[in-house]
Write an enzyme that holds these catalytic residues in place. Structure first.
Site, PDB file in Angstrom:
ATOM      1  N   CYS A 209     -14.840  10.851  11.649  1.00 44.50           N
ATOM      2  CA  CYS A 209     -14.639  12.294  11.247  1.00 44.50           C
ATOM      3  C   CYS A 209     -15.969  12.806  10.503  1.00 44.50           C
ATOM      4  O   CYS A 209     -16.177  14.101  10.374  1.00 44.50           O
ATOM      5  CB  CYS A 209     -13.508  11.953  10.110  1.00 44.50           C
ATOM      6  SG  CYS A 209     -11.710  11.806  10.463  1.00 44.50           S
TER       7      CYS A 209
ATOM      8  N   ARG B 110      17.082   4.440   5.337  1.00 44.05           N
ATOM      9  CA  ARG B 110      18.058   5.348   5.777  1.00 44.05           C
ATOM     10  C   ARG B 110      17.792   6.700   5.287  1.00 44.05           C
ATOM     11  O   ARG B 110      18.569   7.210   4.539  1.00 44.05           O
ATOM     12  CB  ARG B 110      19.493   4.584   5.415  1.00 44.05           C
ATOM     13  CG  ARG B 110      19.858   3.570   6.144  1.00 44.05           C
ATOM     14  CD  ARG B 110      21.340   3.103   5.665  1.00 44.05           C
ATOM     15  NE  ARG B 110      21.287   2.569   4.404  1.00 44.05           N
ATOM     16  CZ  ARG B 110      20.877   1.256   3.925  1.00 44.05           C
ATOM     17  NH1 ARG B 110      20.227   0.340   4.859  1.00 44.05           N
ATOM     18  NH2 ARG B 110      20.936   0.873   2.559  1.00 44.05           N
TER      19      ARG B 110
ATOM     20  N   GLU C 210      -9.196  15.491   8.637  1.00 43.78           N
ATOM     21  CA  GLU C 210     -10.439  16.509   8.728  1.00 43.78           C
ATOM     22  C   GLU C 210     -10.258  17.055  10.282  1.00 43.78           C
ATOM     23  O   GLU C 210     -10.733  18.313  10.297  1.00 43.78           O
ATOM     24  CB  GLU C 210     -11.759  15.552   8.704  1.00 43.78           C
ATOM     25  CG  GLU C 210     -11.998  14.686   7.304  1.00 43.78           C
ATOM     26  CD  GLU C 210     -11.471  13.545   7.018  1.00 43.78           C
ATOM     27  OE1 GLU C 210     -12.035  12.661   6.709  1.00 43.78           O
ATOM     28  OE2 GLU C 210     -10.394  13.213   7.954  1.00 43.78           O
TER      29      GLU C 210
ATOM     30  N   GLY D 183      16.429 -12.735  -3.871  1.00 40.36           N
ATOM     31  CA  GLY D 183      17.368 -13.406  -5.155  1.00 40.36           C
ATOM     32  C   GLY D 183      16.530 -13.674  -6.206  1.00 40.36           C
ATOM     33  O   GLY D 183      15.322 -13.659  -6.316  1.00 40.36           O
TER      34      GLY D 183
ATOM     35  N   THR E 144      22.480  -9.723 -12.586  1.00 37.27           N
ATOM     36  CA  THR E 144      22.144  -9.146 -10.888  1.00 37.27           C
ATOM     37  C   THR E 144      23.492  -9.158 -10.361  1.00 37.27           C
ATOM     38  O   THR E 144      23.440  -8.409  -9.188  1.00 37.27           O
ATOM     39  CB  THR E 144      21.149  -9.732 -10.417  1.00 37.27           C
ATOM     40  OG1 THR E 144      21.319 -11.246 -10.131  1.00 37.27           O
ATOM     41  CG2 THR E 144      19.991  -9.666 -10.937  1.00 37.27           C
TER      42      THR E 144
END
Length: 367
Positions: free
Chosen positions: A90, A213, A58, A300, A167
């Site tokens: 605000c 990253r 705002e 895991g 996996t």
């Protein structure tokens, strides 16, 4: 309210929501908020909350609007705050600017606000509306809202697997099952999270960085490592990366080991154990007290399975690669289920291709 006014309100609120989304990677622990100020059917001011401790949406919008804000309508994606925090209220700024009407997407469940902002505006003679595009506003701040309502963060478990549900190879080899596009997508989810959670076995086996990253990411999520007995290496890659790594260990870990962890550079927190493992409910309570809105889990099969099997995961994001790894592999979850009737079920929130992989966003179904 006329249909035309409803339509205009929805249009300008959609613009405010687009602005709010620009703060997804930077506002934690605060919510994402956008504001558009409109007068004579034209935008005269706009802004979004950019980072905790900085000006709220705002304020940015009012600065841009200047004196023209007098008599205007302000569209805000979350109820204007009414309390003094790191920045002034605000609601007071909107009152001082002389806006005639404030439309907010939803009431803020934060106990420090919770309707008080709207009440202050009405007391000052400003017309208020609420619940405009509320579903979209809820999704934008889903982690913050959960923490405010329950005291716990939103927990998302990330999995990556082959078509046959593996996996990694039995040896542990797993780089890379999914393609570069899926891995880039993971970076975006990391950036939107307050913390990344893993287990000590993953740290010992893979020595992961667990960082964001992305060129436009100005902060690193807190890295959380569940380590009941303080086994984490004192020279892990986590210590060589920017940001904070917290080792969550058992309450009875020796003072000598705690001191060694702290001297290495870890922050340490003791939590109760259940069957020699960190109490996951206590973990989430602690995380809520730390003002963590959303935790992204990369772990895991044991930890992922425990979080999903205990009903603590709010969402599972599965990246599935178009390949088979065969029988000598590791499974996604370590859970042992006695029968098909005990299967863990999900509803599909979204399914799309990310490069050559398929990304499934899944919501656990609880009885």
């Amino acid at each position: 309210m006329t249909d035309l006014l409803r339509s205009r309100d929805a249009f300008w609120m959609a613009e405010a929501l687009k602005l709010a989304a620009q703060g997804r990677n930077t506002t934690t622990p605060n919510p994402n908020v956008g504001c558009v100020i409109v007068k004579d059917d034209g935008q005269i001011g706009a802004g979004f909350h950019q980072r905790a401790g900085g000006a709220h949406a705002e304020v940015h919008a009012l600065r841009q609007a200047g004196p023209a804000a007098l008599g205007a309508t302000a569209y805000v994606t979350l109820e204007p705050c009414s309390h003094q925090g790191k920045t002034p209220p605000c609601a007071d700024a909107l009152i001082a600017a002389g806006v005639a009407r404030v439309v907010c997407a939803m009431v803020d469940p934060n106990p420090q606000v919770a309707g008080r902002g709207l009440a202050a505006l009405r007391a000052a003679g400003i017309t208020t509306e609420q619940d405009v595009l509320v579903a979209a506003a809820e999704q934008l701040n889903i982690g913050f809202l959960k923490r405010m309502r329950t005291g716990r963060p939103r927990l998302i478990v990330k999995l990556a697997a082959s078509l046959d549900g593996a996996t990694a190879m039995a040896s542990g080899e797993s780089q890379w099952i999914t393609g570069p596009e899926a891995r880039a997508d993971v970076q975006r989810w990391r950036a939107q999270s307050c913390a990344i959670l893993t287990g000590v076995d993953t740290v010992i086996a893979d020595d992961p960085a667990l960082t964001v990253r992305l060129a436009d990411c100005t902060r690193q999520p807190v890295r959380l490592v569940l380590d009941s007995h303080g086994r984490i290496p004192l020279d892990s890659q986590l210590l060589r990366k920017p940001g904070t790594t917290v080792v969550l260990h058992g309450e009875r870990l020796s003072a000598e080991r705690i001191s060694a962890l702290q001297q290495a550079g870890y922050r340490t927190v003791g939590l109760p154990l259940v069957d020699q493992r960190i109490d996951l409910s206590a973990l989430l309570d602690w995380a809520g007290q730390e003002q963590l809105n959303q935790i992204w889990v990369e772990a895991g099969a044991t930890l992922a399975g425990a979080l999903i099997g205990s009903g603590l995961a709010d969402e599972v994001i599965l990246y599935q690669a178009p390949l088979f790894l065969g029988a000598q592999t590791r499974p996604m979850l370590a859970n042992s289920l006695p029968s098909l009737a005990d299967a863990i079920q999900f509803s599909v929130l979204d399914m799309r291709t990310i490069g050559q992989d398929v990304r499934l966003r899944l919501q656990p179904i609880h009885d």
